[in-house]
Design an enzyme around this catalytic site. Structure first.
Site, PDB file in Angstrom:
ATOM      1  N   ARG A  57       0.844  -1.221   0.000  1.00  0.00           N
ATOM      2  CA  ARG A  57       0.000   0.000   0.000  1.00  0.00           C
ATOM      3  C   ARG A  57       0.867   1.256   0.000  1.00  0.00           C
ATOM      4  O   ARG A  57       0.455   2.311  -0.468  1.00  0.00           O
ATOM      5  CB  ARG A  57      -0.997  -0.008   1.163  1.00  0.00           C
ATOM      6  CG  ARG A  57      -1.919   1.213   1.173  1.00  0.00           C
ATOM      7  CD  ARG A  57      -3.223   1.038   1.955  1.00  0.00           C
ATOM      8  NE  ARG A  57      -3.035   0.377   3.221  1.00  0.00           N
ATOM      9  CZ  ARG A  57      -2.484   0.933   4.303  1.00  0.00           C
ATOM     10  NH1 ARG A  57      -2.062   2.187   4.258  1.00  0.00           N
ATOM     11  NH2 ARG A  57      -2.345   0.243   5.414  1.00  0.00           N
ATOM     12  N   TYR A 110     -14.361  15.533 -16.661  1.00  0.00           N
ATOM     13  CA  TYR A 110     -14.810  14.159 -16.460  1.00  0.00           C
ATOM     14  C   TYR A 110     -15.901  14.118 -15.380  1.00  0.00           C
ATOM     15  O   TYR A 110     -15.762  14.746 -14.323  1.00  0.00           O
ATOM     16  CB  TYR A 110     -13.611  13.294 -16.054  1.00  0.00           C
ATOM     17  CG  TYR A 110     -13.950  11.837 -15.936  1.00  0.00           C
ATOM     18  CD1 TYR A 110     -14.258  11.085 -17.059  1.00  0.00           C
ATOM     19  CD2 TYR A 110     -13.992  11.209 -14.696  1.00  0.00           C
ATOM     20  CE1 TYR A 110     -14.591   9.753 -16.954  1.00  0.00           C
ATOM     21  CE2 TYR A 110     -14.315   9.870 -14.588  1.00  0.00           C
ATOM     22  CZ  TYR A 110     -14.615   9.144 -15.722  1.00  0.00           C
ATOM     23  OH  TYR A 110     -14.947   7.815 -15.614  1.00  0.00           O
ATOM     24  N   ASP A 182      -5.822  17.035 -16.168  1.00  0.00           N
ATOM     25  CA  ASP A 182      -6.157  15.672 -16.581  1.00  0.00           C
ATOM     26  C   ASP A 182      -5.834  15.588 -18.074  1.00  0.00           C
ATOM     27  O   ASP A 182      -6.521  16.181 -18.909  1.00  0.00           O
ATOM     28  CB  ASP A 182      -7.638  15.398 -16.310  1.00  0.00           C
ATOM     29  CG  ASP A 182      -8.050  13.963 -16.628  1.00  0.00           C
ATOM     30  OD1 ASP A 182      -7.375  13.319 -17.466  1.00  0.00           O
ATOM     31  OD2 ASP A 182      -9.061  13.501 -16.063  1.00  0.00           O
ATOM     32  N   LYS A 207      -6.855   4.096 -19.842  1.00  0.00           N
ATOM     33  CA  LYS A 207      -7.113   4.455 -21.234  1.00  0.00           C
ATOM     34  C   LYS A 207      -5.839   4.206 -22.060  1.00  0.00           C
ATOM     35  O   LYS A 207      -5.419   3.080 -22.169  1.00  0.00           O
ATOM     36  CB  LYS A 207      -7.617   5.890 -21.309  1.00  0.00           C
ATOM     37  CG  LYS A 207      -8.703   6.228 -20.261  1.00  0.00           C
ATOM     38  CD  LYS A 207     -10.009   5.493 -20.458  1.00  0.00           C
ATOM     39  CE  LYS A 207     -10.962   5.586 -19.278  1.00  0.00           C
ATOM     40  NZ  LYS A 207     -11.285   6.931 -18.809  1.00  0.00           N
TER      41      LYS A 207
HETATM   42  C1  LIG Z   1     -11.769   7.474 -17.616  1.00  0.00           C
HETATM   43  C2  LIG Z   1     -11.368   8.848 -17.227  1.00  0.00           C
HETATM   44  C3  LIG Z   1     -11.158   9.170 -15.876  1.00  0.00           C
HETATM   45  C4  LIG Z   1     -11.393   8.183 -14.757  1.00  0.00           C
HETATM   46  O1  LIG Z   1     -10.499   7.117 -14.814  1.00  0.00           O
HETATM   47  P1  LIG Z   1     -10.789   5.662 -14.204  1.00  0.00           P
HETATM   48  O2  LIG Z   1      -9.551   4.922 -14.538  1.00  0.00           O
HETATM   49  O3  LIG Z   1     -12.029   5.145 -14.864  1.00  0.00           O
HETATM   50  O4  LIG Z   1     -11.010   5.844 -12.732  1.00  0.00           O
HETATM   51  C5  LIG Z   1     -10.744  10.452 -15.586  1.00  0.00           C
HETATM   52  N1  LIG Z   1     -10.558  11.381 -16.553  1.00  0.00           N
HETATM   53  C6  LIG Z   1     -10.759  11.108 -17.851  1.00  0.00           C
HETATM   54  C7  LIG Z   1     -10.524  12.164 -18.876  1.00  0.00           C
HETATM   55  C8  LIG Z   1     -11.172   9.832 -18.230  1.00  0.00           C
HETATM   56  O5  LIG Z   1     -11.386   9.563 -19.532  1.00  0.00           O
END
Ligand SMILES: *Cc1c(COP(=O)(O)O)cnc(C)c1O
Length: 391
Positions: A57, A110, A182, A207
């Site tokens: 962790r 998001y 992000d 992603k």
């Molecule tokens: C999918 C996504 C998230 C969240 O990510 P997870 O891995 O599903 O928790 C945050 N920001 C963007 C732009 C995303 O496409």
């Protein structure tokens, strides 16, 4: 951190390489804990952020390998992986705010980030405002003396809006706030927010970084001091990435540069094809000259990415039928994998408020979001052509 000795494409494959193991690929440290005999060393390990040899962790060698590679290609001092993108976003927002603070975020962000800010953080006395990502003056006007964080996403979802990172970062810094970007949709191959003024860059590694739709992970990158502050919250929140997922993520990262080249090229071709199609009213892709963010994207991005959206001429049901006729492209949420996926954003909202929610987010009911994969472009064009062809 010393300057990168190799090009980022090469670092993706070799930057984790001072591992003591004999293999060309690293072993999976599938362990929750690590033996430490010496009590002095035990106390030091327990107090060390991201320690890769104390308790998983707190850190794990497989985490450390991913962190080293992504920090290197983003140009940051340090990185921290988490069990999902939201794990990284939540740890970052919680670590860097306290009761009485204000967060300024862009409206198109998001949905999970938005809900985190408006529901969870609100319960702990943090206030939030949202402004149009295209308008740096709106950020300047909305800054407050207690603004701790400015949360951005560029390109944003699902209309691929572009935020001017140098302009908004300068405004935030003048007011003493930290800038978090992000950059999931861009990836570090196409965009390096730290070099454009951001303090922290984060990704849903679920992603493009993972790239194969087979894991969930998140990562945040920035200065060592900030990443350690985030770790202080993260190891208490407990969204720890499993060692196997970290290993899979490292495997995905090896091919990030070549995958993104193909995503960029395929998406540009498909965007141009859709823009000329009589059944398509509008295409949202930063690589198209008419896109409202094109000029800024061309300045701050090295490629325009693999995600695009388009409006089908017709109703929600007409657009839905297009998705049903596709044979190669799956209908599914998520993005960034090698396979193409299509989603109808309005389908995620219940019937009663579909059009209302859609309007609020600037998303019309017949909008489709296409995560363009790395298949051969001609096969994708044939599939789209057949699906769009007839009413
Ligand atoms: C999918 C996504 C998230 C969240 O990510 P997870 O891995 O599903 O928790 C945050 N920001 C963007 C732009 C995303 O496409």
């Amino acid at each position: 951190m010393e300057p990168p000795p190799f090009d980022a494409d090469t670092d993706l494959i070799h930057a984790d390489r001072d591992d003591a193991s004999a293999g060309v690929t690293p072993p999976i440290y599938q362990t929750s804990t690590f033996p430490i005999d010496d009590p002095v060393e035990m106390a030091r390990a327990a107090a060390t952020p991201l320690h890769p040899g104390f308790y998983t962790r707190h850190g794990n060698p497989n985490h450390e390998q991913v962190e080293r590679v992504v920090a290197r290609i983003e140009g940051g001092e340090a990185a921290m992986v988490s069990a999902s993108g939201m794990g990284a976003i939540a740890a970052t927002a919680i670590a860097l705010t306290k009761a009485g603070d204000h967060v300024l975020a862009q409206t198109m962000i998001y949905a999970g980030t938005r809900a985190l800010l408006t529901t969870l953080l609100a319960r702990f006395g943090v206030t939030v405002n949202f402004v149009d990502q295209h308008d740096p003056a709106a950020f300047a006007a909305a800054m407050q003396p207690n603004t701790a964080l400015v949360m951005l996403e560029t390109p944003s979802n699902p209309l691929l809006g572009i935020t001017d990172l140098p302009a908004v970062s300068a405004i935030a810094h003048e007011a003493g706030a930290l800038v978090v970007v992000d950059s999931t949709i861009a990836t570090p191959v196409n965009q390096r927010p730290l070099a454009l003024g951001a303090d922290l860059v984060l990704h849903s590694a679920t992603k493009y970084l993972g790239g194969h739709s087979d894991l969930l992970a998140g990562i945040v990158v920035g200065s060592r001091a900030l990443v350690h502050r985030i770790w202080d919250a993260h190891h208490l929140l407990g969204a720890t990435l499993g060692p196997f997922e970290a290993w899979l993520l490292l495997r995905g990262l090896r091919t990030l540069a070549v995958r993104i080249e193909r995503h960029n090229a395929n998406a540009q071709r498909i965007a141009e094809y859709l823009a000329a199609h009589p059944r398509v009213q509008r295409v949202y892709y930063p690589g198209l000259p008419h896109h409202p963010g094109h000029a800024i994207a061309a300045k701050q991005m090295r490629g325009f990415g693999g995600l695009l959206s388009f409006e089908v001429d017709g109703t929600f049901d007409d657009a839905h039928r297009v998705t049903q006729r596709l044979r190669l492209v799956h209908s599914a949420v998520s993005l960034g994998g090698v396979e193409s996926l299509i989603a109808q954003p309005a389908a995620m909202w219940p019937d009663v408020n579909k059009s209302e929610r859609a309007r609020e987010m600037g998303v019309i009911p017949s909008l489709l979001r296409l995560s363009v994969g790395i298949e051969r472009a001609e096969d994708l064009l044939d599939d789209l052509d057949a699906a769009l062809g007839s009413r």
